[in-house]
Design a protein around this motif. Structure first.
Motif, PDB file in Angstrom:
ATOM      1  N   UNK A  69       0.832  -1.210   0.000  1.00  0.00           N
ATOM      2  CA  UNK A  69       0.000   0.000   0.000  1.00  0.00           C
ATOM      3  C   UNK A  69       0.863   1.255   0.000  1.00  0.00           C
ATOM      4  N   UNK A  70       1.975   1.235   0.739  1.00  0.00           N
ATOM      5  CA  UNK A  70       2.886   2.385   0.754  1.00  0.00           C
ATOM      6  C   UNK A  70       3.438   2.633  -0.644  1.00  0.00           C
ATOM      7  N   UNK A  71       3.836   1.568  -1.327  1.00  0.00           N
ATOM      8  CA  UNK A  71       4.360   1.719  -2.686  1.00  0.00           C
ATOM      9  C   UNK A  71       3.275   2.196  -3.648  1.00  0.00           C
ATOM     10  N   UNK A  72       2.031   1.850  -3.377  1.00  0.00           N
ATOM     11  CA  UNK A  72       0.937   2.383  -4.181  1.00  0.00           C
ATOM     12  C   UNK A  72       0.814   3.888  -4.032  1.00  0.00           C
ATOM     13  N   UNK A  73       0.963   4.389  -2.804  1.00  0.00           N
ATOM     14  CA  UNK A  73       0.943   5.835  -2.583  1.00  0.00           C
ATOM     15  C   UNK A  73       2.123   6.507  -3.279  1.00  0.00           C
ATOM     16  N   UNK A  74       3.303   5.881  -3.187  1.00  0.00           N
ATOM     17  CA  UNK A  74       4.496   6.431  -3.835  1.00  0.00           C
ATOM     18  C   UNK A  74       4.292   6.515  -5.343  1.00  0.00           C
ATOM     19  N   UNK A  75       3.704   5.474  -5.926  1.00  0.00           N
ATOM     20  CA  UNK A  75       3.440   5.454  -7.362  1.00  0.00           C
ATOM     21  C   UNK A  75       2.602   6.668  -7.763  1.00  0.00           C
ATOM     22  N   UNK A  76       1.598   6.980  -6.953  1.00  0.00           N
ATOM     23  CA  UNK A  76       0.737   8.121  -7.251  1.00  0.00           C
ATOM     24  C   UNK A  76       1.428   9.463  -7.083  1.00  0.00           C
ATOM     25  N   UNK A  77       2.491   9.510  -6.280  1.00  0.00           N
ATOM     26  CA  UNK A  77       3.193  10.767  -6.034  1.00  0.00           C
ATOM     27  C   UNK A  77       4.299  11.035  -7.047  1.00  0.00           C
ATOM     28  N   UNK A  78       4.690  10.020  -7.803  1.00  0.00           N
ATOM     29  CA  UNK A  78       5.789  10.176  -8.751  1.00  0.00           C
ATOM     30  C   UNK A  78       5.302  10.699 -10.097  1.00  0.00           C
ATOM     31  N   UNK A  79       6.070  11.591 -10.691  1.00  0.00           N
ATOM     32  CA  UNK A  79       5.836  11.975 -12.071  1.00  0.00           C
ATOM     33  C   UNK A  79       6.123  10.784 -12.982  1.00  0.00           C
ATOM     34  N   UNK A  80       5.522  10.733 -14.182  1.00  0.00           N
ATOM     35  CA  UNK A  80       5.852   9.657 -15.126  1.00  0.00           C
ATOM     36  C   UNK A  80       7.349   9.604 -15.380  1.00  0.00           C
ATOM     37  N   UNK A  81       7.914   8.411 -15.322  1.00  0.00           N
ATOM     38  CA  UNK A  81       9.353   8.251 -15.486  1.00  0.00           C
ATOM     39  C   UNK A  81      10.144   8.516 -14.223  1.00  0.00           C
ATOM     40  N   UNK A  82       9.453   8.860 -13.110  1.00  0.00           N
ATOM     41  CA  UNK A  82      10.125   9.137 -11.849  1.00  0.00           C
ATOM     42  C   UNK A  82      10.656   7.875 -11.195  1.00  0.00           C
ATOM     43  N   UNK A  83      11.488   8.070 -10.174  1.00  0.00           N
ATOM     44  CA  UNK A  83      12.205   6.968  -9.539  1.00  0.00           C
ATOM     45  C   UNK A  83      11.777   6.778  -8.089  1.00  0.00           C
ATOM     46  N   UNK A  84      11.672   5.518  -7.680  1.00  0.00           N
ATOM     47  CA  UNK A  84      11.571   5.182  -6.271  1.00  0.00           C
ATOM     48  C   UNK A  84      12.859   4.465  -5.901  1.00  0.00           C
ATOM     49  N   UNK A  85      13.482   4.888  -4.796  1.00  0.00           N
ATOM     50  CA  UNK A  85      14.734   4.299  -4.328  1.00  0.00           C
ATOM     51  C   UNK A  85      14.503   3.754  -2.930  1.00  0.00           C
ATOM     52  N   UNK A  86      14.738   2.466  -2.759  1.00  0.00           N
ATOM     53  CA  UNK A  86      14.391   1.771  -1.520  1.00  0.00           C
ATOM     54  C   UNK A  86      15.596   1.020  -0.986  1.00  0.00           C
ATOM     55  N   UNK A  87      15.906   1.226   0.301  1.00  0.00           N
ATOM     56  CA  UNK A  87      16.862   0.358   0.972  1.00  0.00           C
ATOM     57  C   UNK A  87      16.154  -0.349   2.113  1.00  0.00           C
TER      58      UNK A  87
END
Length: 305
Positions: A167-185
């Motif tokens: 669910x958190x990654x779903x929220x992140x997906x909605x906050x990113x511009x197209x072509x944007x990056x999510x970086x996770x450690x």
């Protein structure tokens, strides 16, 4: 036959029991996590008020001690984002921004606008003292809507703590511009080196730490989770600190020895950087990721354009 455990739609092989919680290899989620899963309200109390004062009272102090090494880590991350996104101005949100030094590094780089989201009152106040724009809150539908859109969402050691990482990654997906990056450690748990220490040296599963650590990812499972919404573009692990345990330096429960081992790890990476060999280090850590070895996993993934 392996023992099974189930709780509210989560079922799988039971791996460990610690402090009244059971770690299962969940068939539904396809990653390991504890059951019962703490409620968001329980976790909000822990991370909003207790985490830095009770669980990690030296966390901010040690960030200060590690500044030279951390700036090397941060520089490599921002450089990777810049290679992937190009030279245009970029907005970054750091979810779980802690004491703020990752944001502070970005604020000093040309072309970056940075903002933080941090549940701990102590850490958020420290960040604001550095002149940073940090909101004290958890990431949820309300805060996601208020924070707007970004080119990068960075989450360092966050997804292991949340009750529903998908669910958190779903929220992140909605906050990113197209072509944007999510970086996770995330920590790389139930790894081959941990298995060797358990089976060959008789060590307990020291990495299992409920309720603070809810989820236990490895190199494969964190990629699998991200691939549900994003295109994975880069995977590497961090220095396999467990090597010291395998060589007889039993730092578990020995903070002084643990810091000494960490200092040797920092020296290794800083000396490679001074020699102009940071690219070699990154190739090494990408190769270790293919073996499932390394204490943490760092994955960068792209939202489809």
């Amino acid at each position: 036959m392996a023992e099974q455990s189930a709780w509210q739609g989560h079922a799988g092989v039971a791996l460990d029991r610690v402090n009244g919680f059971t770690v299962i290899d969940c068939d539904a989620c396809r990653f390991k996590h504890i059951v019962p899963i703490p409620t968001p309200a329980e976790l909000e109390h822990v991370y909003g008020h207790e985490y830095y004062s009770c669980e990690k009272p030296l966390y901010i102090q040690r960030h200060v001690e590690d500044r030279e090494w951390l700036n090397l880590v941060y520089s490599e991350r921002y450089e990777q984002f810049e290679r992937l996104l190009g030279e245009r101005p970029k907005r970054l949100l750091d979810v779980g921004s802690g004491p703020g030094y990752f944001l502070l590094h970005g604020a000093g780089r040309p072309g970056w606008s940075v903002r933080g989201l941090e549940p701990s009152a102590q850490a958020a106040a420290h960040s604001r003292g550095l002149g940073l724009d940090v909101t004290q809150a958890f990431l949820n539908e309300e805060t996601a809507a208020a924070l707007g859109r970004y080119d990068v969402v960075h989450m360092n050691e966050v997804l292991e703590h949340v009750p529903d990482p998908a669910a958190v990654l779903g929220l992140v997906h909605g906050m990113l511009n197209p072509g944007g990056l999510v970086a996770v450690m995330v920590p790389n748990d139930y790894s081959p080196f941990q298995a060797a220490l358990r089976e060959g040296c008789g060590l307990p599963p020291w990495w299992v730490a409920p309720p603070h650590h809810v989820n236990y990812f490895d190199v494969d499972s964190i990629q699998r989770l991200l691939a549900e919404r994003f295109e994975v573009v880069s995977v590497e692990t961090s220095f396999p600190i467990d090597l010291f345990l395998l060589m007889g330096d039993h730092y578990i429960g020995n903070d002084e020895l643990g810091r000494a081992c960490h200092a040797r790890r920092k020296t290794f990476e800083l000396n490679l950087a001074r020699a102009g060999q940071s690219a070699l280090k990154q190739r090494l850590y990408r190769a270790l990721a293919e073996l499932g070895i390394g204490r943490d996993v760092f994955v960068v993934a792209r939202k489809p354009a």
